[in-house]
Motif scaffolding. Structure first.
Motif, PDB file in Angstrom:
ATOM      1  N   LEU A  25      38.184  59.702  24.585  1.00 30.24           N
ATOM      2  CA  LEU A  25      38.534  59.423  25.966  1.00 30.24           C
ATOM      3  C   LEU A  25      37.520  58.467  26.594  1.00 30.24           C
ATOM      4  O   LEU A  25      37.870  57.591  27.388  1.00 30.24           O
ATOM      5  N   THR A  26      36.242  58.647  26.216  1.00 26.08           N
ATOM      6  CA  THR A  26      35.215  57.738  26.723  1.00 26.08           C
ATOM      7  C   THR A  26      35.486  56.322  26.225  1.00 26.08           C
ATOM      8  O   THR A  26      35.441  55.354  26.981  1.00 26.08           O
ATOM      9  N   ASP A  27      35.784  56.226  24.942  1.00 30.28           N
ATOM     10  CA  ASP A  27      36.120  54.922  24.376  1.00 30.28           C
ATOM     11  C   ASP A  27      37.361  54.348  25.042  1.00 30.28           C
ATOM     12  O   ASP A  27      37.484  53.150  25.251  1.00 30.28           O
ATOM     13  N   PHE A  28      38.270  55.243  25.385  1.00 29.65           N
ATOM     14  CA  PHE A  28      39.562  54.834  25.934  1.00 29.65           C
ATOM     15  C   PHE A  28      39.395  54.058  27.236  1.00 29.65           C
ATOM     16  O   PHE A  28      40.107  53.099  27.500  1.00 29.65           O
ATOM     17  N   ILE A  29      38.415  54.494  28.066  1.00 32.41           N
ATOM     18  CA  ILE A  29      38.277  53.841  29.366  1.00 32.41           C
ATOM     19  C   ILE A  29      37.060  52.919  29.435  1.00 32.41           C
ATOM     20  O   ILE A  29      36.683  52.463  30.498  1.00 32.41           O
ATOM     21  N   ARG A  30      36.427  52.653  28.271  1.00 32.72           N
ATOM     22  CA  ARG A  30      35.221  51.828  28.297  1.00 32.72           C
ATOM     23  C   ARG A  30      35.546  50.393  28.703  1.00 32.72           C
ATOM     24  O   ARG A  30      34.767  49.730  29.367  1.00 32.72           O
ATOM     25  N   ASN A  31      36.693  49.892  28.307  1.00 34.77           N
ATOM     26  CA  ASN A  31      37.088  48.531  28.624  1.00 34.77           C
ATOM     27  C   ASN A  31      38.208  48.573  29.661  1.00 34.77           C
ATOM     28  O   ASN A  31      39.280  49.075  29.379  1.00 34.77           O
ATOM     29  N   PRO A  32      38.003  48.057  30.869  1.00 33.08           N
ATOM     30  CA  PRO A  32      39.032  48.141  31.906  1.00 33.08           C
ATOM     31  C   PRO A  32      40.351  47.510  31.501  1.00 33.08           C
ATOM     32  O   PRO A  32      41.413  48.014  31.839  1.00 33.08           O
ATOM     33  N   LEU A  33      40.296  46.368  30.781  1.00 30.91           N
ATOM     34  CA  LEU A  33      41.548  45.719  30.382  1.00 30.91           C
ATOM     35  C   LEU A  33      42.325  46.605  29.416  1.00 30.91           C
ATOM     36  O   LEU A  33      43.536  46.793  29.537  1.00 30.91           O
ATOM     37  N   ARG A  34      41.599  47.170  28.457  1.00 27.81           N
ATOM     38  CA  ARG A  34      42.266  48.059  27.504  1.00 27.81           C
ATOM     39  C   ARG A  34      42.813  49.297  28.222  1.00 27.81           C
ATOM     40  O   ARG A  34      43.899  49.777  27.940  1.00 27.81           O
ATOM     41  N   ALA A  35      42.028  49.795  29.187  1.00 26.85           N
ATOM     42  CA  ALA A  35      42.469  50.968  29.938  1.00 26.85           C
ATOM     43  C   ALA A  35      43.736  50.659  30.713  1.00 26.85           C
ATOM     44  O   ALA A  35      44.658  51.468  30.778  1.00 26.85           O
ATOM     45  N   LYS A 174      44.680  40.379  34.279  1.00 26.11           N
ATOM     46  CA  LYS A 174      43.971  39.604  33.257  1.00 26.11           C
ATOM     47  C   LYS A 174      43.755  38.164  33.729  1.00 26.11           C
ATOM     48  O   LYS A 174      42.671  37.591  33.543  1.00 26.11           O
ATOM     49  N   LEU A 175      44.781  37.601  34.361  1.00 26.73           N
ATOM     50  CA  LEU A 175      44.646  36.238  34.878  1.00 26.73           C
ATOM     51  C   LEU A 175      43.611  36.186  35.996  1.00 26.73           C
ATOM     52  O   LEU A 175      42.842  35.227  36.106  1.00 26.73           O
ATOM     53  N   TYR A 176      43.571  37.226  36.841  1.00 24.29           N
ATOM     54  CA  TYR A 176      42.555  37.287  37.902  1.00 24.29           C
ATOM     55  C   TYR A 176      41.152  37.317  37.287  1.00 24.29           C
ATOM     56  O   TYR A 176      40.239  36.623  37.756  1.00 24.29           O
ATOM     57  N   CYS A 177      40.987  38.142  36.233  1.00 24.86           N
ATOM     58  CA  CYS A 177      39.686  38.234  35.563  1.00 24.86           C
ATOM     59  C   CYS A 177      39.294  36.906  34.925  1.00 24.86           C
ATOM     60  O   CYS A 177      38.109  36.607  34.753  1.00 24.86           O
ATOM     61  N   ASP A 178      40.299  36.104  34.563  1.00 24.74           N
ATOM     62  CA  ASP A 178      40.035  34.785  33.970  1.00 24.74           C
ATOM     63  C   ASP A 178      39.791  33.729  35.039  1.00 24.74           C
ATOM     64  O   ASP A 178      39.622  32.543  34.727  1.00 24.74           O
ATOM     65  N   GLY A 179      39.792  34.153  36.327  1.00 24.36           N
ATOM     66  CA  GLY A 179      39.484  33.226  37.412  1.00 24.36           C
ATOM     67  C   GLY A 179      40.675  32.474  37.957  1.00 24.36           C
ATOM     68  O   GLY A 179      40.498  31.504  38.711  1.00 24.36           O
ATOM     69  N   LEU A 182      46.180  33.056  42.854  1.00 25.01           N
ATOM     70  CA  LEU A 182      47.482  33.720  42.955  1.00 25.01           C
ATOM     71  C   LEU A 182      48.594  32.794  42.494  1.00 25.01           C
ATOM     72  O   LEU A 182      49.451  33.191  41.694  1.00 25.01           O
ATOM     73  N   GLN A 183      48.593  31.556  42.984  1.00 22.96           N
ATOM     74  CA  GLN A 183      49.680  30.639  42.635  1.00 22.96           C
ATOM     75  C   GLN A 183      49.654  30.290  41.151  1.00 22.96           C
ATOM     76  O   GLN A 183      50.709  30.143  40.521  1.00 22.96           O
ATOM     77  N   GLU A 184      48.469  30.145  40.585  1.00 25.50           N
ATOM     78  CA  GLU A 184      48.380  29.872  39.142  1.00 25.50           C
ATOM     79  C   GLU A 184      48.930  31.053  38.344  1.00 25.50           C
ATOM     80  O   GLU A 184      49.622  30.860  37.336  1.00 25.50           O
ATOM     81  N   ALA A 185      48.611  32.262  38.784  1.00 25.62           N
ATOM     82  CA  ALA A 185      49.110  33.453  38.088  1.00 25.62           C
ATOM     83  C   ALA A 185      50.625  33.548  38.197  1.00 25.62           C
ATOM     84  O   ALA A 185      51.315  33.892  37.229  1.00 25.62           O
ATOM     85  N   VAL A 186      51.167  33.245  39.389  1.00 28.51           N
ATOM     86  CA  VAL A 186      52.625  33.285  39.584  1.00 28.51           C
ATOM     87  C   VAL A 186      53.298  32.308  38.632  1.00 28.51           C
ATOM     88  O   VAL A 186      54.295  32.631  37.966  1.00 28.51           O
ATOM     89  N   LYS A 187      52.778  31.099  38.550  1.00 29.33           N
ATOM     90  CA  LYS A 187      53.383  30.076  37.696  1.00 29.33           C
ATOM     91  C   LYS A 187      53.344  30.489  36.230  1.00 29.33           C
ATOM     92  O   LYS A 187      54.340  30.348  35.500  1.00 29.33           O
ATOM     93  N   THR A 188      52.203  31.037  35.797  1.00 28.52           N
ATOM     94  CA  THR A 188      52.057  31.440  34.396  1.00 28.52           C
ATOM     95  C   THR A 188      53.020  32.572  34.043  1.00 28.52           C
ATOM     96  O   THR A 188      53.733  32.517  33.033  1.00 28.52           O
ATOM     97  N   ILE A 189      53.041  33.619  34.872  1.00 22.11           N
ATOM     98  CA  ILE A 189      53.871  34.797  34.573  1.00 22.11           C
ATOM     99  C   ILE A 189      55.354  34.457  34.667  1.00 22.11           C
ATOM    100  O   ILE A 189      56.163  34.903  33.850  1.00 22.11           O
ATOM    101  N   ILE A 207      47.979  42.747  44.511  1.00 22.71           N
ATOM    102  CA  ILE A 207      46.814  42.826  43.636  1.00 22.71           C
ATOM    103  C   ILE A 207      45.755  41.822  44.084  1.00 22.71           C
ATOM    104  O   ILE A 207      44.579  42.161  44.267  1.00 22.71           O
ATOM    105  N   PHE A 208      46.163  40.580  44.300  1.00 20.68           N
ATOM    106  CA  PHE A 208      45.212  39.537  44.687  1.00 20.68           C
ATOM    107  C   PHE A 208      44.697  39.753  46.114  1.00 20.68           C
ATOM    108  O   PHE A 208      43.572  39.396  46.429  1.00 20.68           O
ATOM    109  N   ASP A 209      45.525  40.350  46.997  1.00 22.14           N
ATOM    110  CA  ASP A 209      45.114  40.563  48.389  1.00 22.14           C
ATOM    111  C   ASP A 209      44.090  41.686  48.524  1.00 22.14           C
ATOM    112  O   ASP A 209      43.261  41.672  49.444  1.00 22.14           O
ATOM    113  N   ASN A 210      44.149  42.711  47.644  1.00 17.73           N
ATOM    114  CA  ASN A 210      43.338  43.917  47.836  1.00 17.73           C
ATOM    115  C   ASN A 210      42.258  44.147  46.786  1.00 17.73           C
ATOM    116  O   ASN A 210      41.441  45.045  46.943  1.00 17.73           O
TER     117      ASN A 210
END
Length: 692
Positions: A25-35, A174-179, A182-189, A207-210
């Protein structure tokens, strides 16, 4: 962990074996993206499992017939941790032998046996498939036949695959973490999922607002994981109204909401945290809400363990209790204060102390004039009829009900209320029902219970106002055993949990019904009970339902319930004004004298012991010999000492004062029982100054 904690604090010791289980369980939540990715998969599966469970329930299809299947499904749902409990209950209750407590116990066992490395959630979905359900979630109307059909999803949000919708926030994070903006993420997804940009933006904008807002209510954001903070959890629990309270059977978990206190269990505590998480925006503190949710689900059982519960503060503010001059009753629309001079409904804003949720009567109170109550209340008329309109007995009966309604124990006159019904079916059971509709009552079957059984009162809990012993057999419940209970308090012992003493000030009152008169003619017995004999106005051939044209309580309309509430509160007001009333019943007294002696003796005494006056000397030996001649009892069966004891019992029971002595003015002098006092006349009434 103290053994005093009761069921809501059920131990989970042994659920986790050190690092062996906690490490995955510790390993499970060690990486936020994986979690986040795993969380979305879990949430998707959970939602789907809930939908399938609802479909099983709606169709009445059971997949848990037999213990082995039940256990297998429980172990599968344990993969959802506490979130699986509701599903387990939903599909278990389809079976006729469903018992909620047993179901909870079984799921607790499944949770303790759950191995994250050996997740078996698939067994639940397989069982649903075997039962004929479609376990493959598809968006409505979609066909896997080329780009033309897939393009339809970009123009119709209602036709989107729920699984695709659920993966969008993770991709956005993931896109937010990559910098990305919002508009770039919308276009990609939008490009990746072939979904209209407007739809994507609606999903990911929160997500981007909060995501940069700060919260950390009961968690900490570490560099690589979310950490549930136990100290913050304790503060949050107290802020949410959770406290410990020492009850009659140990410590229990309570929750306070606007001065109303309710006993709860650990499941509610866990869901309070979960409900708070669900109320949050999709992202905050640089994490997704799903990441926090996954962390909480993983840690909740260990966070809310017994050590945590023992650290909750005790509820110290006092509960609102009846006092010598005031009785309180609580309704949906306010609380009622009853005194000698008034019956007033007040707003809960004016409540001067805490009350228990169980004290709130689930009815609206409407004040009605006393005259109208007496004319229209069916229960008021019923009470008159069970004593054949005898005004003296009627007053004793309604004052006794007022005494039972008032939850204050007068130190000078604690009594048990005893109703006798020699023929049966006279109405004492309906009076018991009435009391249960105005008070919290513990009913004990007097035909099967035994006062010598130390577990007889094990179902007693704090807040019960009346213990009703129904159809009591005087041989199994000798009244002498109640005297200490009435004047000092009593022990409550639960199996495997030890005993707790309930002191006089907190003890409930006793209401006893019987077809047989309790023995005891001494002052200590008479002073500790109010006995009322019901007449055979009602019977099997003429029931209250026949008399009133419907069942009392069950078939009442709103008006009769309002009249009933006013009736019972009037009875309480009469008691507060006049105190306990008693009357002398010739029939009950004769029955007691027969129990203490024998019927032949009572018949002889009625014929031969008359015209007594203060100073009269009764020759013990001569009277014994006189009775012997008319009786079949031998000297061995009735020695003179026994006859003398019967003589005193009979005369004292009638109210005469007696003493042993020798005759005067006659020769030879003889051993005599001398009359020193005469019986009091009229009904015996206790002065309110001694009672209230």
């Amino acid at each position: 962990m103290s053994s005093e904690f009761t069921q809501p604090f059920r131990s989970t010791a042994g659920s986790w074996k050190g690092e062996e289980k906690s490490k995955p369980l510790t390993d499970f939540i060690r990486n936020p993206l994986r979690a986040a990715a795993t969380a979305y998969q879990t949430i998707f599966e959970l939602d789907h499992a809930q939908d399938l469970a609802k479909e099983l329930a709606a169709k009445g299809i059971s997949i848990t017939q037999g213990y082995d299947k039940w256990l297998k499904i429980g172990l599968a749902l344990a993969g959802f941790e506490e979130a699986g409990r509701e599903i387990f209950h939903l599909i278990s209750q389809i079976n006729t032998n469903y018992v909620p407590k047993e179901c909870d116990k079984q799921f607790d066992d499944c949770l303790s046996r759950y191995e994250p490395a050996n997740d078996t959630k698939a067994n639940f979905f397989h069982a649903c498939r075997e039962a004929g359900l479609d376990v493959n979630p598809r968006f409505e109307g979609r066909e896997e036949e080329g780009p033309a059909q897939r393009q339809a999803t970009t123009t119709s949000p209602s036709r989107l695959d729920p699984h695709i919708i659920r993966t969008i926030p993770y991709r956005a994070y993931k896109l937010y973490c990559d910098g990305k903006s919002l508009q770039e993420a919308v276009k990609t997804i939008s490009s990746e999922k072939t979904i209209l940009p407007d739809i994507v933006e609606d999903v990911i904008r929160p997500i981007f607002d909060n995501i940069d807002t700060s919260n950390e209510k009961f968690w900490n954001k570490g560099p690589q994981r979310v950490i549930i903070d136990k100290s913050k959890c304790l503060d949050f629990a107290v802020e949410s109204g959770f406290y410990q309270l020492k009850g009659a059977t140990g410590k229990v978990l309570f929750r306070v909401r606007q001065k109303v206190v309710e006993q709860v269990d650990r499941v509610e505590l866990k869901h309070t945290f979960l409900d708070y998480i669900d109320s949050l925006p999709p992202a905050f503190d640089g994490i997704l809400k799903s990441t926090l949710r996954a962390a909480w689900l993983s840690e909740s059982s260990r966070i809310c363990d017994n050590t945590f519960l023992e650290n909750l503060p005790f509820l110290k503010k006092p509960f609102l209790k009846d006092n010598a001059s005031t009785c309180y009753r609580f309704y949906l629309n306010g609380f009622v204060g009853i005194t000698k001079s008034s019956i007033n409904l007040k707003s809960y804003d004016e409540l001067p102390g805490y009350i228990r949720q169980s004290q709130i009567i689930q009815r609206q109170f409407v004040s009605i004039e006393e005259k109208e109550v007496k004319e229209k209340s069916e229960y008021y008329q019923f009470c008159k009829k069970v004593v054949s309109g005898d005004e003296e007995r009627f007053q004793v009966l309604i004052h006794a009900q007022g005494y039972l309604t008032h939850q204050f124990n007068p130190r000078t006159t604690p009594v048990a209320i005893i109703l006798y019904d020699k023929e049966g079916r006279a109405g004492k059971g309906i009076i018991g029902q009435a009391l249960s509709h105005i008070n919290s009552v513990l009913k004990i079957d007097g035909r099967n219970a035994d006062i010598n059984n130390r577990f007889m009162l094990q179902r007693y809990t704090q807040g019960i106002g009346i213990i009703h012993i129904d159809d009591a057999d005087p041989k199994r419940f000798p009244f002498g055993r109640f005297l200490t209970w009435l004047t000092e308090g009593f022990e409550v012992e639960q199996k495997n949990k030890g005993s707790v003493f309930v002191p006089f000030a907190e003890a409930p009152k006793f209401y006893i019904t019987s077809n047989y008169v309790f023995e005891g003619t001494t002052a200590s017995h008479a002073g500790r009970r109010v006995e009322i004999e019901l007449d055979a106005f009602y019977s099997l051939s003429f029931t209250p339902a026949m008399d009133f044209g419907h069942l009392l309580f069950d078939d009442w309309d709103e008006e009769q319930w309002q009249l009933f509430d006013n009736t019972m509160l009037l009875f309480c007001q009469y008691y507060l004004t006049n105190g306990i009333l008693r009357y002398k019943s010739v029939n009950m007294l004769r029955e007691k004298l027969i129990q203490a002696t024998c019927e032949d003796f009572v018949r002889w005494a009625e014929e031969n012991l008359s015209d007594l006056a203060v100073g009269t000397a009764i020759d013990k030996t001569a009277r014994w010999q006189e009775f012997r001649k008319s009786s079949s009892l031998t000297d061995r069966e009735l020695p003179q000492s026994t006859f003398t004891r019967w003589l005193k019992t009979y005369l004292n029971g009638l109210g005469y004062g007696t003493k042993d002595g020798k005759s005067r003015g006659v020769h030879p002098r003889f051993e005599a029982l001398i009359i020193t006092g005469m019986p009091a006349s009229g009904a015996d009434k206790t002065s309110p100054s001694f009672d209230i």
